[in-house]
Design a protein around this motif. Structure first.
Motif, PDB file in Angstrom:
ATOM      1  N   ASN A   1      10.408   5.008 -10.126  1.00  0.00           N
ATOM      2  CA  ASN A   1      11.115   3.922 -10.796  1.00  0.00           C
ATOM      3  C   ASN A   1      11.528   2.897  -9.755  1.00  0.00           C
ATOM      4  O   ASN A   1      11.302   3.058  -8.559  1.00  0.00           O
ATOM      5  CB  ASN A   1      12.328   4.445 -11.579  1.00  0.00           C
ATOM      6  CG  ASN A   1      13.323   5.180 -10.683  1.00  0.00           C
ATOM      7  OD1 ASN A   1      13.761   4.634  -9.664  1.00  0.00           O
ATOM      8  ND2 ASN A   1      13.667   6.411 -11.045  1.00  0.00           N
ATOM      9  N   THR A   2      12.134   1.812 -10.235  1.00  0.00           N
ATOM     10  CA  THR A   2      12.442   0.688  -9.339  1.00  0.00           C
ATOM     11  C   THR A   2      13.474   1.041  -8.280  1.00  0.00           C
ATOM     12  O   THR A   2      13.595   0.332  -7.282  1.00  0.00           O
ATOM     13  CB  THR A   2      12.951  -0.513 -10.154  1.00  0.00           C
ATOM     14  OG1 THR A   2      14.044  -0.085 -10.988  1.00  0.00           O
ATOM     15  CG2 THR A   2      11.850  -1.067 -11.052  1.00  0.00           C
ATOM     16  N   ASP A   3      14.230   2.124  -8.480  1.00  0.00           N
ATOM     17  CA  ASP A   3      15.189   2.539  -7.446  1.00  0.00           C
ATOM     18  C   ASP A   3      14.483   2.871  -6.141  1.00  0.00           C
ATOM     19  O   ASP A   3      15.033   2.673  -5.054  1.00  0.00           O
ATOM     20  CB  ASP A   3      15.989   3.758  -7.921  1.00  0.00           C
ATOM     21  CG  ASP A   3      16.933   3.435  -9.065  1.00  0.00           C
ATOM     22  OD1 ASP A   3      17.254   2.241  -9.220  1.00  0.00           O
ATOM     23  OD2 ASP A   3      17.333   4.355  -9.791  1.00  0.00           O
ATOM     24  N   PHE A   4      13.241   3.373  -6.265  1.00  0.00           N
ATOM     25  CA  PHE A   4      12.489   3.721  -5.067  1.00  0.00           C
ATOM     26  C   PHE A   4      12.133   2.460  -4.270  1.00  0.00           C
ATOM     27  O   PHE A   4      11.983   2.516  -3.052  1.00  0.00           O
ATOM     28  CB  PHE A   4      11.211   4.480  -5.433  1.00  0.00           C
ATOM     29  CG  PHE A   4      11.453   5.904  -5.860  1.00  0.00           C
ATOM     30  CD1 PHE A   4      11.577   6.915  -4.930  1.00  0.00           C
ATOM     31  CD2 PHE A   4      11.553   6.233  -7.197  1.00  0.00           C
ATOM     32  CE1 PHE A   4      11.809   8.220  -5.312  1.00  0.00           C
ATOM     33  CE2 PHE A   4      11.777   7.533  -7.595  1.00  0.00           C
ATOM     34  CZ  PHE A   4      11.911   8.526  -6.647  1.00  0.00           C
ATOM     35  N   ASP A   5      11.953   1.321  -4.960  1.00  0.00           N
ATOM     36  CA  ASP A   5      11.554   0.090  -4.279  1.00  0.00           C
ATOM     37  C   ASP A   5      12.573  -0.309  -3.214  1.00  0.00           C
ATOM     38  O   ASP A   5      12.211  -0.654  -2.088  1.00  0.00           O
ATOM     39  CB  ASP A   5      11.399  -1.051  -5.288  1.00  0.00           C
ATOM     40  CG  ASP A   5      10.093  -0.968  -6.061  1.00  0.00           C
ATOM     41  OD1 ASP A   5       9.285  -0.074  -5.741  1.00  0.00           O
ATOM     42  OD2 ASP A   5       9.882  -1.780  -6.972  1.00  0.00           O
ATOM     43  N   ALA A   6      13.856  -0.269  -3.587  1.00  0.00           N
ATOM     44  CA  ALA A   6      14.901  -0.693  -2.646  1.00  0.00           C
ATOM     45  C   ALA A   6      14.923   0.196  -1.410  1.00  0.00           C
ATOM     46  O   ALA A   6      15.033  -0.290  -0.276  1.00  0.00           O
ATOM     47  CB  ALA A   6      16.262  -0.668  -3.340  1.00  0.00           C
TER      48      ALA A   6
ATOM     49  N   PRO B   1       0.814  -1.233   0.000  1.00  0.00           N
ATOM     50  CA  PRO B   1       0.000   0.000   0.000  1.00  0.00           C
ATOM     51  C   PRO B   1       0.838   1.269   0.000  1.00  0.00           C
ATOM     52  O   PRO B   1       0.479   2.255  -0.643  1.00  0.00           O
ATOM     53  CB  PRO B   1      -0.836  -0.116   1.288  1.00  0.00           C
ATOM     54  CG  PRO B   1      -0.146  -1.142   2.123  1.00  0.00           C
ATOM     55  CD  PRO B   1       0.514  -2.079   1.166  1.00  0.00           C
ATOM     56  N   GLN B   2       1.980   1.247   0.707  1.00  0.00           N
ATOM     57  CA  GLN B   2       2.833   2.438   0.708  1.00  0.00           C
ATOM     58  C   GLN B   2       3.477   2.644  -0.656  1.00  0.00           C
ATOM     59  O   GLN B   2       3.655   3.779  -1.104  1.00  0.00           O
ATOM     60  CB  GLN B   2       3.903   2.313   1.801  1.00  0.00           C
ATOM     61  CG  GLN B   2       3.310   2.312   3.206  1.00  0.00           C
ATOM     62  CD  GLN B   2       4.325   2.702   4.262  1.00  0.00           C
ATOM     63  OE1 GLN B   2       5.142   3.585   4.049  1.00  0.00           O
ATOM     64  NE2 GLN B   2       4.266   2.037   5.417  1.00  0.00           N
ATOM     65  N   LYS B   3       3.822   1.556  -1.329  1.00  0.00           N
ATOM     66  CA  LYS B   3       4.376   1.659  -2.685  1.00  0.00           C
ATOM     67  C   LYS B   3       3.340   2.275  -3.619  1.00  0.00           C
ATOM     68  O   LYS B   3       3.671   3.142  -4.431  1.00  0.00           O
ATOM     69  CB  LYS B   3       4.799   0.283  -3.192  1.00  0.00           C
ATOM     70  CG  LYS B   3       5.290   0.300  -4.635  1.00  0.00           C
ATOM     71  CD  LYS B   3       5.699  -1.084  -5.109  1.00  0.00           C
ATOM     72  CE  LYS B   3       6.123  -1.041  -6.569  1.00  0.00           C
ATOM     73  NZ  LYS B   3       6.562  -2.382  -7.055  1.00  0.00           N
ATOM     74  N   ARG B   4       2.087   1.830  -3.518  1.00  0.00           N
ATOM     75  CA  ARG B   4       1.039   2.366  -4.398  1.00  0.00           C
ATOM     76  C   ARG B   4       0.839   3.852  -4.162  1.00  0.00           C
ATOM     77  O   ARG B   4       0.685   4.634  -5.099  1.00  0.00           O
ATOM     78  CB  ARG B   4      -0.274   1.611  -4.177  1.00  0.00           C
ATOM     79  CG  ARG B   4      -0.322   0.271  -4.878  1.00  0.00           C
ATOM     80  CD  ARG B   4      -1.761  -0.210  -5.007  1.00  0.00           C
ATOM     81  NE  ARG B   4      -2.358  -0.413  -3.698  1.00  0.00           N
ATOM     82  CZ  ARG B   4      -2.266  -1.546  -3.012  1.00  0.00           C
ATOM     83  NH1 ARG B   4      -1.570  -2.550  -3.494  1.00  0.00           N
ATOM     84  NH2 ARG B   4      -2.840  -1.680  -1.842  1.00  0.00           N
ATOM     85  N   ARG B   5       0.837   4.255  -2.887  1.00  0.00           N
ATOM     86  CA  ARG B   5       0.652   5.678  -2.603  1.00  0.00           C
ATOM     87  C   ARG B   5       1.805   6.496  -3.177  1.00  0.00           C
ATOM     88  O   ARG B   5       1.613   7.589  -3.704  1.00  0.00           O
ATOM     89  CB  ARG B   5       0.532   5.904  -1.096  1.00  0.00           C
ATOM     90  CG  ARG B   5      -0.749   5.365  -0.513  1.00  0.00           C
ATOM     91  CD  ARG B   5      -1.060   6.011   0.843  1.00  0.00           C
ATOM     92  NE  ARG B   5      -0.030   5.730   1.826  1.00  0.00           N
ATOM     93  CZ  ARG B   5       0.047   4.608   2.526  1.00  0.00           C
ATOM     94  NH1 ARG B   5      -0.833   3.643   2.318  1.00  0.00           N
ATOM     95  NH2 ARG B   5       1.000   4.433   3.437  1.00  0.00           N
ATOM     96  N   LEU B   6       3.029   5.961  -3.082  1.00  0.00           N
ATOM     97  CA  LEU B   6       4.199   6.654  -3.621  1.00  0.00           C
ATOM     98  C   LEU B   6       4.128   6.732  -5.138  1.00  0.00           C
ATOM     99  O   LEU B   6       4.460   7.757  -5.735  1.00  0.00           O
ATOM    100  CB  LEU B   6       5.469   5.924  -3.180  1.00  0.00           C
ATOM    101  CG  LEU B   6       6.801   6.656  -3.406  1.00  0.00           C
ATOM    102  CD1 LEU B   6       6.816   7.981  -2.650  1.00  0.00           C
ATOM    103  CD2 LEU B   6       7.967   5.789  -2.944  1.00  0.00           C
TER     104      LEU B   6
END
Length: 614
Positions: free
Chosen positions: A75-80, A61-66
């Motif tokens: 981009n995927t850099d934010f995932d890490a 859910p936090q990823k979706r909000r971001l």
């Protein structure tokens, strides 16, 4: 859960996502439960474990909000970064739970109920609504018991921090002094001197330069240098060799037709009801000629669309939940549905418009197709050529690599390890043992996803002592700047000393001789933006004038000197109350203690994070 309903933020779901996720999740923390991940452990704290299931429930859910907030910038850099942040938060929560249990902290049922019933999210017309409470929890995948368990843990953890704030105190005399310091204003003027303006007034003799060189020889070495040859393989190069026929292009068009096809979309309204009884009541009113927009506004449980006549916007397949979508795409334009049950409740749907899908013809997209085909073919060829480059670079010399693959050989100038104009990977490879000392080709260096390079040493220069003639100019410049800074420091000191002694004539002579003047700052506060902050900090570090002015010579940095004339100090009337200031100061104090507690808990616990499982 909601990702299966709608992937595009249109119509009622845009409001649903923003209204029912962004705000409630600040309280809920978790909204999903996943299968298949409960046996995977992502971290352990002493004897406690955090499962991937629990981690994903926090992360997704936090990823979706971001993603919603950053849109295409995400981009995927934010995932890490986000994964590390989430797992650290979860570890802190576990540690705080353990501490709360050891300290016998608990949240009573009455405290929890009071928090929930005073939450604006669960109120209608200023009063707690049990129906709204249950509906909101249901829409976010919660039972009341699950949500209340999560909130009780959060409240118990917060007790630790609140107790720190409640136990902190500040004496009235301390607060009074801090208030006065915070609100203080100072009146001053100043003279700025820059050493760069006085380099022509100083002279460095030859003997001083020679002495400096002899005393600092270890500082004047020319570093080891390398000159390399290299070949480069890039996507742009490969693309130039691609030739495409009409038949190949048409076959590519057939394979990629989905790129040029607009899917059918349908625009509909709906009314969402919680129970079948309520839904039948509204459907009966519609069948008797009731106005859809008015009934949506009056009865619909979808807060995002009810005031928009229930409008959902236009959407294609794969967007809505299954039962809802199946019904919409089986309806005729203008048709009113029967009751449609979904996990959200009962829907009454009105289909307003069908926008048929279409496919752009071959001729209209031929230019775009050519570019896509060329890029696709070049990418495939690049992969094969990269393998060929790696094999040849391992087996033979760079000249043979260049000949066999028709790649141009480039030669660099000499450079050292601090070279910034070349790619860092090339510099590192050039000074590696394999290339620099063994004289072999480097492995294939991937500069980015579409560029590959192999380097080989052409020549090298060993580290050596620089001669006096090589560094004479450099030393002269350095010593000139040092003398110029000493010169302006002396001027500043002379002005301040003369001003303190009341020798206005000497002050004026110094100002005129060196083309200087006083700059008036007037009354300023600590946070002013109208004067250089470095100057303001020096002014506020001076003692308060007992009578008259305080003159002071200061060194601002390696290049600048300063003379200050502090003429007054006063305390302004603050707009910030003492109560507010006290709250802020105590907040800083308790936060610092709270951070220290977490650090201590972490140092005392055996914590393991399995990054590969995140």
């Amino acid at each position: 859960m909601l990702s299966s309903i709608k992937n595009k933020t249109k119509g009622w779901l845009a409001y649903l996502i923003v209204g029912l996720i962004t705000i409630p999740f600040a309280l809920f923390g978790v909204n999903e439960y996943f299968t298949g991940a409960s046996n995977i452990i992502v971290a352990s704290i002493d004897d406690d474990e955090i499962s991937k299931e629990a981690f994903l429930a926090e992360f997704n859910p936090q990823k979706r909000r971001l993603q919603q907030k950053l849109a295409e910038q995400y981009n995927t850099d934010f995932d890490a970064v986000l994964k590390q942040s989430i797992i650290n938060q979860m570890i802190d929560k576990h540690l705080l739970n353990q501490l709360a249990e050891n300290m016998s902290h608990a949240t009573s049922g009455s405290e929890l109920n009071a928090i929930i019933q005073t939450n604006d999210l669960f109120q209608e017309q200023g009063r707690f609504s049990l129906e709204k409470y249950k509906n909101l929890l249901r829409l976010n995948g919660y039972t009341a018991a699950e949500y209340e368990s999560v909130r009780a843990k959060e409240l118990t953890q917060n007790q630790i921090k609140y107790n720190l704030l409640d136990s902190a105190f500040m004496l009235p005399s301390q607060l009074e002094r801090l208030q006065n310091l915070n609100d203080q204003q100072r009146e001053f003027s100043y003279i700025r001197l820059n050493a760069d303006d006085y380099t022509a007034k100083v002279n460095v003799n030859e003997k001083s330069i020679e002495d400096y060189y002899n005393n600092q020889k270890e500082s004047f070495f020319a570093p080891e240098q390398a000159k390399i040859e290299f070949v480069e393989l890039s996507l742009a190069q490969v693309a130039k060799t691609i030739k495409v026929t009409e038949n190949e292009l048409f076959n590519f068009y057939e394979d990629e037709q989905a790129r040029f096809t607009t899917e059918e979309e349908r625009q509909a309204q709906h009314i969402l009801l919680a129970t079948e009884e309520a839904a039948n009541k509204v459907l009966d009113l519609l069948n008797k000629g009731g106005d859809f927009a008015k009934l949506a506004a009056q009865y619909s449980q979808d807060e995002g669309s009810k005031d928009l006549a229930g409008d959902l916007g236009a959407f294609g397949r794969g967007v809505m939940v299954g039962a809802f979508e199946d019904s919409v795409f089986a309806m005729q334009e203008g048709q009113l549905s029967e009751l449609v049950k979904s996990e959200f409740g009962y829907h009454i749907i009105k289909l307003n418009k069908i926008q048929p899908g279409s496919t752009r013809p071959f001729k209209a997209v031929k230019s775009e197709l050519t570019q896509l085909y060329t890029e696709s073919k070049a990418q495939t060829d690049l992969y094969d050529l990269r393998e060929q480059l790696a094999n040849l670079a391992y087996e033979t010399n760079l000249e043979e690599v260049s000949n066999q693959m028709a790649l141009e050989t480039h030669t660099s100038d000499f450079f050292d390890k601090k070279e910034s104009k070349l790619d860092a990977k090339i510099v590192a490879a050039a000074f590696s043992d394999v290339v620099l000392n063994k004289g072999e080709n480097s492995e294939v260096l991937e500069l980015d996803k579409d560029r590959f390079v192999v380097v080989r040493l052409k020549d090298k220069l060993a580290q050596r002592q620089k001669t006096f003639d090589e560094v004479k100019g450099e030393i002269n410049t350095h010593l000139t700047r040092l003398l110029a800074k000493t010169f302006v420091d002396n001027i500043a000191t002379q002005i301040a000393t003369s001003a303190k002694a009341g020798d206005d004539k000497s002050v004026m002579q110094l100002l005129n001789k060196n083309s200087l003047k006083w700059e008036s700052a007037g009354w300023v506060k600590r946070d002013t933006t109208e004067v250089d902050m470095a100057i303001v900090n020096k002014v506020f570090a001076l003692s308060k004038p007992k009578s008259g002015s305080v003159f002071s010579a200061q060194s601002l940095d390696k290049r600048r000197a300063l003379v200050i004339n502090l003429t007054g100090v006063k305390v302004s009337e603050s707009k910030t109350s003492k109560a507010n200031l006290e709250t802020v100061l105590l907040g800083f104090e308790s936060n610092e203690i709270f951070v220290n507690i977490l650090q201590t808990l972490r140092s005392q616990a055996e914590i393991k994070v399995f990054n590969a499982n995140l």
